[in-house]
Motif scaffolding. Structure first.
Motif, mmCIF file in Angstrom:
data_model
loop_
_atom_site.group_PDB
_atom_site.id
_atom_site.type_symbol
_atom_site.label_atom_id
_atom_site.label_comp_id
_atom_site.label_asym_id
_atom_site.label_seq_id
_atom_site.Cartn_x
_atom_site.Cartn_y
_atom_site.Cartn_z
ATOM 1 N N ARG A 257 0.808 -1.215 0.000
ATOM 2 C CA ARG A 257 0.000 0.000 0.000
ATOM 3 C C ARG A 257 0.842 1.266 0.000
ATOM 4 N NH1 ARG A 257 -2.707 0.156 -2.565
ATOM 5 N NH2 ARG A 257 -4.120 1.702 -1.738
ATOM 6 N N GLY A 258 2.156 1.133 0.082
ATOM 7 C CA GLY A 258 3.020 2.299 -0.015
ATOM 8 C C GLY A 258 3.027 3.193 1.209
ATOM 9 N N VAL A 259 2.669 2.655 2.352
ATOM 10 C CA VAL A 259 2.657 3.440 3.587
ATOM 11 C C VAL A 259 4.097 3.791 3.966
ATOM 12 C CG1 VAL A 259 2.167 3.312 6.067
ATOM 13 C CG2 VAL A 259 0.452 2.559 4.407
ATOM 14 N N HIS A 260 4.305 5.023 4.338
ATOM 15 C CA HIS A 260 5.629 5.507 4.725
ATOM 16 C C HIS A 260 5.860 5.441 6.233
ATOM 17 C CE1 HIS A 260 9.333 7.799 4.617
ATOM 18 N NE2 HIS A 260 8.842 8.564 5.581
ATOM 19 N N ARG A 261 4.797 5.585 7.009
ATOM 20 C CA ARG A 261 4.914 5.658 8.467
ATOM 21 C C ARG A 261 3.841 4.774 9.100
ATOM 22 N NH1 ARG A 261 6.152 9.320 12.696
ATOM 23 N NH2 ARG A 261 4.493 9.386 14.258
ATOM 24 N N VAL A 262 4.272 3.861 9.972
ATOM 25 C CA VAL A 262 3.335 3.027 10.729
ATOM 26 C C VAL A 262 3.496 3.385 12.200
ATOM 27 C CG1 VAL A 262 2.633 0.702 11.359
ATOM 28 C CG2 VAL A 262 3.464 1.163 9.035
ATOM 29 N N GLU A 263 2.374 3.767 12.802
ATOM 30 C CA GLU A 263 2.365 4.167 14.211
ATOM 31 C C GLU A 263 1.823 3.037 15.085
ATOM 32 O OE1 GLU A 263 1.502 8.873 13.266
ATOM 33 O OE2 GLU A 263 -0.072 7.668 14.221
ATOM 34 N N TRP A 264 2.228 3.085 16.352
ATOM 35 C CA TRP A 264 1.782 2.126 17.364
ATOM 36 C C TRP A 264 1.484 2.957 18.607
ATOM 37 C CZ3 TRP A 264 1.580 -3.169 16.580
ATOM 38 C CH2 TRP A 264 1.497 -4.007 17.700
ATOM 39 N N TRP A 265 0.211 3.120 18.947
ATOM 40 C CA TRP A 265 -0.201 3.913 20.114
ATOM 41 C C TRP A 265 -0.443 2.938 21.255
ATOM 42 C CZ3 TRP A 265 -2.945 9.087 19.557
ATOM 43 C CH2 TRP A 265 -2.562 9.733 18.382
ATOM 44 N N VAL A 266 0.144 3.228 22.422
ATOM 45 C CA VAL A 266 0.109 2.244 23.508
ATOM 46 C C VAL A 266 0.108 2.939 24.866
ATOM 47 C CG1 VAL A 266 2.634 2.015 23.431
ATOM 48 C CG2 VAL A 266 1.280 0.172 24.405
ATOM 49 N N SER A 267 -0.560 2.327 25.811
ATOM 50 C CA SER A 267 -0.510 2.803 27.194
ATOM 51 C C SER A 267 0.891 2.559 27.750
ATOM 52 C CB SER A 267 -1.530 2.036 28.046
ATOM 53 O OG SER A 267 -1.253 2.207 29.418
ATOM 54 N N PRO A 268 1.470 3.539 28.446
ATOM 55 C CA PRO A 268 2.789 3.324 29.058
ATOM 56 C C PRO A 268 2.794 2.158 30.054
ATOM 57 C CG PRO A 268 2.237 5.659 29.086
ATOM 58 C CD PRO A 268 1.007 4.921 28.636
ATOM 59 N N ALA A 269 1.623 1.768 30.540
ATOM 60 C CA ALA A 269 1.521 0.649 31.479
ATOM 61 C C ALA A 269 1.473 -0.704 30.772
ATOM 62 C CB ALA A 269 0.275 0.820 32.349
ATOM 63 N N ASN A 270 1.367 -0.712 29.447
ATOM 64 C CA ASN A 270 1.233 -1.953 28.689
ATOM 65 C C ASN A 270 2.609 -2.423 28.213
ATOM 66 O OD1 ASN A 270 0.503 -4.072 27.054
ATOM 67 N ND2 ASN A 270 -1.159 -2.969 26.034
ATOM 68 N N ALA A 271 3.388 -2.962 29.148
ATOM 69 C CA ALA A 271 4.761 -3.397 28.848
ATOM 70 C C ALA A 271 4.841 -4.425 27.711
ATOM 71 C CB ALA A 271 5.436 -3.924 30.111
ATOM 72 N N PRO A 272 3.939 -5.415 27.627
ATOM 73 C CA PRO A 272 4.037 -6.365 26.510
ATOM 74 C C PRO A 272 3.876 -5.707 25.141
ATOM 75 C CG PRO A 272 2.696 -7.289 28.259
ATOM 76 C CD PRO A 272 2.925 -5.845 28.616
ATOM 77 N N GLU B 244 -11.364 7.278 33.496
ATOM 78 C CA GLU B 244 -10.092 7.895 33.875
ATOM 79 C C GLU B 244 -9.370 8.382 32.633
ATOM 80 O OE1 GLU B 244 -7.548 5.596 36.435
ATOM 81 O OE2 GLU B 244 -9.268 4.623 37.385
ATOM 82 N N ARG B 245 -8.495 9.350 32.810
ATOM 83 C CA ARG B 245 -7.653 9.860 31.718
ATOM 84 C C ARG B 245 -6.330 9.100 31.757
ATOM 85 N NH1 ARG B 245 -10.500 12.564 28.293
ATOM 86 N NH2 ARG B 245 -8.530 13.005 27.314
ATOM 87 N N HIS B 246 -5.873 8.648 30.600
ATOM 88 C CA HIS B 246 -4.638 7.870 30.500
ATOM 89 C C HIS B 246 -3.692 8.507 29.490
ATOM 90 C CE1 HIS B 246 -6.266 4.381 32.701
ATOM 91 N NE2 HIS B 246 -7.416 4.781 32.184
ATOM 92 N N ASP B 247 -2.408 8.328 29.737
ATOM 93 C CA ASP B 247 -1.390 8.740 28.776
ATOM 94 C C ASP B 247 -1.330 7.712 27.645
ATOM 95 O OD1 ASP B 247 -0.760 10.745 30.574
ATOM 96 O OD2 ASP B 247 1.154 9.863 31.194
ATOM 97 N N GLU B 248 -0.817 8.141 26.493
ATOM 98 C CA GLU B 248 -0.557 7.245 25.369
ATOM 99 C C GLU B 248 0.831 7.538 24.837
ATOM 100 O OE1 GLU B 248 -4.319 6.511 22.692
ATOM 101 O OE2 GLU B 248 -4.189 8.631 23.235
ATOM 102 N N GLU B 249 1.617 6.493 24.662
ATOM 103 C CA GLU B 249 2.906 6.635 23.980
ATOM 104 C C GLU B 249 2.679 6.402 22.496
ATOM 105 O OE1 GLU B 249 5.900 5.051 27.490
ATOM 106 O OE2 GLU B 249 5.938 4.065 25.543
ATOM 107 N N ILE B 250 3.429 7.133 21.690
ATOM 108 C CA ILE B 250 3.396 6.910 20.243
ATOM 109 C C ILE B 250 4.764 6.391 19.823
ATOM 110 C CG2 ILE B 250 3.083 7.922 17.963
ATOM 111 C CD1 ILE B 250 1.277 9.990 19.261
ATOM 112 N N TRP B 251 4.751 5.249 19.189
ATOM 113 C CA TRP B 251 5.926 4.618 18.602
ATOM 114 C C TRP B 251 5.694 4.595 17.097
ATOM 115 C CZ3 TRP B 251 9.871 1.890 21.454
ATOM 116 C CH2 TRP B 251 9.717 1.972 22.836
ATOM 117 N N SER B 252 6.765 4.584 16.323
ATOM 118 C CA SER B 252 6.581 4.487 14.873
ATOM 119 C C SER B 252 7.804 3.865 14.221
ATOM 120 C CB SER B 252 6.318 5.865 14.255
ATOM 121 O OG SER B 252 7.511 6.616 14.224
ATOM 122 N N VAL B 253 7.569 3.413 13.002
ATOM 123 C CA VAL B 253 8.653 2.968 12.129
ATOM 124 C C VAL B 253 8.368 3.559 10.751
ATOM 125 C CG1 VAL B 253 7.561 0.758 11.472
ATOM 126 C CG2 VAL B 253 10.062 0.998 11.383
#
Length: 185
Positions: free
Chosen positions: A125-140, A165-174
């Motif tokens: 599909r020609g995607v340039h950026r893939v993101e992964w949004w995750v709770s900082p508490a979700n170690a796996p 409740e309000r939660h933080d989200e980490e953004i990871w990408s490749v």
């Protein structure tokens, strides 16, 4: 129906379609508490109708080239899934996600399945950026992002309202060039 082998241990990546709503609901029921620790899916898929609606939503996204879902089967049983929650081909951006029920944890299934899905997004599909949004508490899930070669970009503070409740989200990408370089032998 097709299946993509995820290795010699009976793991496969398969389509998930609305007609499989009963099996999908049974899978969510087996993992409801575990999955729900970091994922709102068990609050959405609560009965057969909502299971069918959820799968139809992804069938519609697939048809519109705006998302995708694939089931993870281990020894013939649906135990999880990987998704492209968002697929914006024109912008070259996708957001991947996943979940597993407890019986399937620790087998590398999500990492293997996500590799197939990300490969498809980047190469087909020609995607340039893939993101992964995750709770900082979700170690796996963070460990999966690392195994996929993703970079942690930052934290969105209290950006996600979940179960009152309000939660933080980490953004990871490749990025596609990083993905391709890591995939070279």
């Amino acid at each position: 129906m097709y299946a993509i082998s995820l290795g010699g241990d009976g793991a496969e990546l398969c389509p998930l379609e609305p007609w499989q709503a009963e099996e999908f609901l049974a899978h969510i029921d087996r993992g409801r508490e575990f999955i729900g620790r970091h994922n709102g899916l068990p609050d959405i898929v609560t009965d057969l109708d909502s299971s069918r609606v959820f799968l139809q939503t992804y069938a519609d996204r697939t048809a519109a080239d705006a998302g995708r879902i694939a089931g993870i089967r281990w020894q013939g049983t649906l135990v999880g899934a990987v998704i492209l929650r968002r697929l914006e081909v024109a912008q070259g951006v996708a957001e991947a996600g996943c979940w597993l029920e407890p019986a399937a944890v620790g087998r590398g299934l999500v990492t293997r399945a996500a590799r197939v899905l990300i490969d498809w997004a980047v190469e087909e599909r020609g995607v340039h950026r893939v993101e992964w949004w995750v709770s900082p508490a979700n170690a796996p899930s963070i460990a999966v992002a690392r195994r996929l070669g993703m970079t942690r970009e930052g934290t969105l503070r209290q950006s996600y309202a979940y179960r009152g409740e309000r939660h933080d989200e980490e953004i990871w990408s490749v990025l596609a060039p990083e993905w391709r370089a890591a995939r070279q032998p």
